[in-house]
Structures are given as C-alpha cells and as structure tokens.
Design a protein around this motif. Structure first.
Motif, short mmCIF file in Angstrom:
data_model
loop_
_atom_site.label_atom_id
_atom_site.label_comp_id
_atom_site.label_asym_id
_atom_site.label_seq_id
_atom_site.Cartn_x
_atom_site.Cartn_y
_atom_site.Cartn_z
N CYS A 92 8.46 6.88 6.60
CA CYS A 92 9.76 6.54 7.10
C CYS A 92 10.81 8.01 6.96
O CYS A 92 10.63 8.40 5.91
CB CYS A 92 10.68 5.44 6.28
N PRO A 93 11.15 8.35 8.27
CA PRO A 93 11.74 9.48 8.46
C PRO A 93 13.14 9.48 7.68
O PRO A 93 13.68 10.75 7.56
CB PRO A 93 11.80 10.05 9.66
N VAL A 94 13.74 8.08 7.35
CA VAL A 94 15.07 8.47 6.86
C VAL A 94 15.15 7.68 5.46
O VAL A 94 16.13 7.52 4.89
CB VAL A 94 15.93 7.62 7.74
N GLY A 95 13.87 7.34 5.00
CA GLY A 95 13.97 6.81 3.59
C GLY A 95 14.51 5.47 3.37
O GLY A 95 15.07 5.04 2.48
N ALA A 96 14.29 4.42 4.53
CA ALA A 96 14.82 3.20 4.76
C ALA A 96 14.01 2.33 4.02
O ALA A 96 14.40 1.29 3.60
CB ALA A 96 15.20 2.83 5.88
N ILE A 97 12.90 2.66 3.44
CA ILE A 97 11.83 1.72 2.70
C ILE A 97 11.51 2.12 1.37
O ILE A 97 11.41 3.35 0.92
CB ILE A 97 10.44 1.66 3.48
N SER A 98 11.74 1.02 0.58
CA SER A 98 11.38 1.13 -0.94
C SER A 98 10.79 -0.22 -1.28
O SER A 98 10.59 -1.16 -0.65
CB SER A 98 12.74 1.30 -1.72
N ALA A 99 9.97 0.01 -2.47
CA ALA A 99 9.13 -0.92 -3.34
C ALA A 99 10.19 -2.05 -3.61
O ALA A 99 11.18 -1.85 -4.25
CB ALA A 99 8.42 -0.40 -4.35
N GLY A 100 9.92 -3.36 -3.38
CA GLY A 100 10.35 -4.50 -3.81
C GLY A 100 9.75 -5.12 -5.04
O GLY A 100 8.78 -4.48 -5.56
N ASP A 101 10.23 -6.24 -5.47
CA ASP A 101 9.42 -7.24 -6.31
C ASP A 101 7.86 -7.33 -6.03
O ASP A 101 7.10 -7.30 -6.98
CB ASP A 101 9.82 -8.28 -6.61
N ASP A 102 7.71 -7.93 -5.02
CA ASP A 102 6.27 -8.00 -4.62
C ASP A 102 5.88 -7.62 -3.09
O ASP A 102 4.76 -7.84 -2.68
CB ASP A 102 6.09 -9.77 -4.34
N LYS A 103 6.66 -7.02 -2.51
CA LYS A 103 6.31 -6.33 -1.28
C LYS A 103 7.27 -5.10 -1.03
O LYS A 103 8.52 -5.04 -1.83
CB LYS A 103 6.44 -7.19 -0.08
N TYR A 104 7.12 -4.46 -0.12
CA TYR A 104 8.08 -3.25 0.37
C TYR A 104 9.21 -3.76 0.99
O TYR A 104 9.30 -4.91 1.53
CB TYR A 104 7.51 -2.09 1.01
N VAL A 105 10.32 -3.28 1.04
CA VAL A 105 11.72 -3.72 1.85
C VAL A 105 12.31 -2.53 2.80
O VAL A 105 12.09 -1.43 2.18
CB VAL A 105 12.87 -4.40 0.96
N ILE A 106 13.01 -3.05 3.78
CA ILE A 106 13.56 -1.90 4.50
C ILE A 106 14.98 -2.25 4.45
O ILE A 106 15.57 -3.41 4.60
CB ILE A 106 13.01 -2.22 6.07
N ASP A 107 15.86 -1.36 4.19
CA ASP A 107 17.19 -1.30 4.44
C ASP A 107 17.76 -1.15 6.09
O ASP A 107 17.73 -0.34 6.43
CB ASP A 107 17.93 -0.23 3.49
N CYS B 17 0.81 -1.14 0.00
CA CYS B 17 0.11 0.07 0.03
C CYS B 17 0.62 1.20 -0.14
O CYS B 17 0.52 2.10 -0.26
CB CYS B 17 -0.98 -0.06 1.40
N GLY B 18 2.14 1.06 0.67
CA GLY B 18 3.07 2.43 0.32
C GLY B 18 3.00 3.21 1.87
O GLY B 18 3.76 4.35 1.73
N ALA B 19 2.12 2.97 2.69
CA ALA B 19 1.93 3.82 3.77
C ALA B 19 3.18 3.62 4.67
O ALA B 19 3.51 4.97 5.10
CB ALA B 19 0.79 3.05 4.59
N CYS B 20 3.94 2.68 4.62
CA CYS B 20 5.13 2.76 5.57
C CYS B 20 6.19 3.53 4.88
O CYS B 20 7.07 4.11 5.53
CB CYS B 20 5.77 1.34 5.52
N GLU B 21 6.32 3.52 3.56
CA GLU B 21 7.29 4.29 2.74
C GLU B 21 7.20 5.64 2.80
O GLU B 21 7.88 6.21 3.19
CB GLU B 21 7.50 3.95 1.45
N ALA B 22 5.93 6.04 2.97
CA ALA B 22 5.70 7.59 2.99
C ALA B 22 6.02 8.07 4.67
O ALA B 22 6.25 9.09 5.01
CB ALA B 22 4.34 7.67 2.70
#
Length: 56
Positions: free
Chosen positions: A19-34, A12-17
C-alpha cells in the motif's frame, strides 16, 4: 470507492507492504483498510494470494 479486506484474509501482510499510502493495518483477525486513506489504486489486490482485498 475504497477497497475492503474480506474474511478470506490469511493475515500474510503482503497487502500492507504494497500500500503506497499506508491505509492497511493489522486488525484482530485480519488486515483492515482505512477507507478515508485508501486511494483505490488496487495495489493490495494485485499482490494478495487469496484475493481478500475487494472494492467496497
């Protein structure tokens, strides 16, 4: 300890929006956290509708 996104993710992208440090991005089938960037603040977990971000 960094957060990770579980298979419960519905991309859904809620987590990416939130994240204060930009650690979350869209992966192949779900979001991922660095893990190297994650500051373990829990902001992603607080907005996720399916509780996909979990502490690793």
């Amino acid at each position: 300890m960094a957060y990770k996104i579980t298979d419960a993710c519905i991309s859904c992208g809620a987590c990416e929006a939130e994240c204060p440090v930009g650690a979350i991005s869209a992966g192949d089938d779900k979001y991922v956290i660095d893990a190297a960037t994650c500051i373990d603040c829990g902001a992603c977990a607080s907005v996720c509708p399916v509780e996909a971000p979990q502490q690793d």
